[in-house]
Design an enzyme around this catalytic site. Sequence first.
Site, PDB file in Angstrom:
ATOM      1  N   GLY A   3       0.842  -1.329  -0.039  1.00 27.27           N
ATOM      2  CA  GLY A   3      -0.016   0.097  -0.082  1.00 27.27           C
ATOM      3  C   GLY A   3       0.911   1.226  -0.026  1.00 27.27           C
ATOM      4  N   GLN A  55       3.686   9.737   0.890  1.00 21.82           N
ATOM      5  CA  GLN A  55       5.143   9.146   0.782  1.00 21.82           C
ATOM      6  C   GLN A  55       5.923   9.479  -0.583  1.00 21.82           C
ATOM      7  OE1 GLN A  55       2.689   5.256   1.958  1.00 21.82           O
ATOM      8  NE2 GLN A  55       4.781   4.956   2.923  1.00 21.82           N
ATOM      9  N   CYS A  68       6.733  -0.525   6.972  1.00 20.81           N
ATOM     10  CA  CYS A  68       6.405   0.887   6.205  1.00 20.81           C
ATOM     11  C   CYS A  68       7.622   1.073   5.151  1.00 20.81           C
ATOM     12  CB  CYS A  68       6.380   2.167   7.098  1.00 20.81           C
ATOM     13  SG  CYS A  68       5.887   3.568   6.349  1.00 20.81           S
ATOM     14  N   LEU A  69       7.190   1.641   4.004  1.00 23.80           N
ATOM     15  CA  LEU A  69       8.193   1.877   2.643  1.00 23.80           C
ATOM     16  C   LEU A  69       8.833   3.116   3.327  1.00 23.80           C
ATOM     17  CD1 LEU A  69       6.243   1.094  -0.084  1.00 23.80           C
ATOM     18  CD2 LEU A  69       7.997  -0.303   0.845  1.00 23.80           C
ATOM     19  N   HIS A 110      -3.355   1.935   8.618  1.00 25.90           N
ATOM     20  CA  HIS A 110      -1.990   2.295   8.562  1.00 25.90           C
ATOM     21  C   HIS A 110      -1.941   3.264   7.437  1.00 25.90           C
ATOM     22  CE1 HIS A 110       2.448   1.289   7.968  1.00 25.90           C
ATOM     23  NE2 HIS A 110       2.480   2.151   6.706  1.00 25.90           N
ATOM     24  N   GLU A 111      -2.448   3.288   6.200  1.00 27.19           N
ATOM     25  CA  GLU A 111      -2.298   4.117   5.324  1.00 27.19           C
ATOM     26  C   GLU A 111      -3.077   5.393   5.480  1.00 27.19           C
ATOM     27  OE1 GLU A 111      -0.308   3.714   3.105  1.00 27.19           O
ATOM     28  OE2 GLU A 111      -0.411   1.575   3.006  1.00 27.19           O
ATOM     29  N   HIS A 159      -0.929   8.026   7.534  1.00 22.27           N
ATOM     30  CA  HIS A 159      -0.190   8.440   6.678  1.00 22.27           C
ATOM     31  C   HIS A 159      -0.625  10.028   6.595  1.00 22.27           C
ATOM     32  CE1 HIS A 159       3.548   6.209   6.188  1.00 22.27           C
ATOM     33  NE2 HIS A 159       2.873   5.131   5.623  1.00 22.27           N
TER      34      HIS A 159
HETATM   35  O1  GNR Z   1       4.219  -2.718   2.261  1.00 26.92           O
HETATM   36  C1  GNR Z   1       3.799  -2.550   3.560  1.00 26.92           C
HETATM   37  N1  GNR Z   1       3.338  -3.851   4.244  1.00 26.92           N
HETATM   38  C2  GNR Z   1       2.716  -3.570   5.441  1.00 26.92           C
HETATM   39  C3  GNR Z   1       2.641  -4.791   6.224  1.00 26.92           C
HETATM   40  C4  GNR Z   1       2.116  -4.573   7.307  1.00 26.92           C
HETATM   41  C5  GNR Z   1       1.334  -3.290   7.861  1.00 26.92           C
HETATM   42  C6  GNR Z   1       1.344  -2.588   6.956  1.00 26.92           C
HETATM   43  C7  GNR Z   1       2.132  -2.413   5.780  1.00 26.92           C
HETATM   44  S1  GNR Z   1       1.768  -1.081   4.559  1.00 26.92           S
HETATM   45  C8  GNR Z   1       3.598  -1.227   3.912  1.00 26.92           C
HETATM   46  C9  GNR Z   1       3.477  -0.203   2.623  1.00 26.92           C
HETATM   47  C10 GNR Z   1       3.409   1.192   3.505  1.00 26.92           C
HETATM   48  O2  GNR Z   1       4.402   1.776   4.017  1.00 26.92           O
HETATM   49  N2  GNR Z   1       2.272   1.841   3.222  1.00 26.92           N
HETATM   50  O3  GNR Z   1       2.194   3.007   3.796  1.00 26.92           O
HETATM   51 NI    NI Z   2       3.450   3.211   5.244  1.00 21.37          NI
END
Ligand code: GNR
Ligand code: NI
Length: 177
Positions: A46, A51, A96-97, A138-139, A142
Amino acid sequence: MSIQKILTEPNKILRQKSIEVENVDKDIQKLMDDMLETVYAAPGIGLAAIQIGVPKRVIVMDISRDRDKEPKNPMYFINPKIVWKSENLNIYEEGCLSVPNQFAEINRPKECHFKYLDYNGEPQEKKADGLLATCIQHEMDHLEGILFIDYLSKLKKTMIIKKLSKQKKEAVDRIVV
Ligand code: GNR
Ligand code: NI
């Protein structure tokens, strides 16, 4: 379409609050196309627009298990709003990336229902459970400038940020020398 550079912590831009999209036009669709290409390349499941440095309430996701298989299953969420969340929590090991190579177990509501605009600007509502529920929360964090490390103890969070700062500094030094 083009792959964009993903910003990493510490970076103040990641702490900005994103603003609502007024019109789902060609520019927003191009942004979503670029985000999807970027998240596939990373690879990740995601991505929020902030980002890649764009403070708009836009999220792309593909949580399918076998992502290299066609047809792919991209999802696009614009201006998402949680309308219900379960009292039950779920622990998931998150990454998180924008916080490269760091993982931690995070508690979030196990299920949530949310509304949003789709790729064509049509209003939709979705019931999420499991990985989808974890990922959309999670998104959506952000979009508020929140990262998963903000839920950790001050000590753990400080250690992670120090590590990332050091990695960034080493990368810059390599380029300068
Ligand atoms: O790639 C992603 N894997 C992930 C794994 C567990 C919980 C959330 C994520 S999101 C992350 C990509 C990302 O940073 N999205 O904002
Ligand atoms: Ni993230």
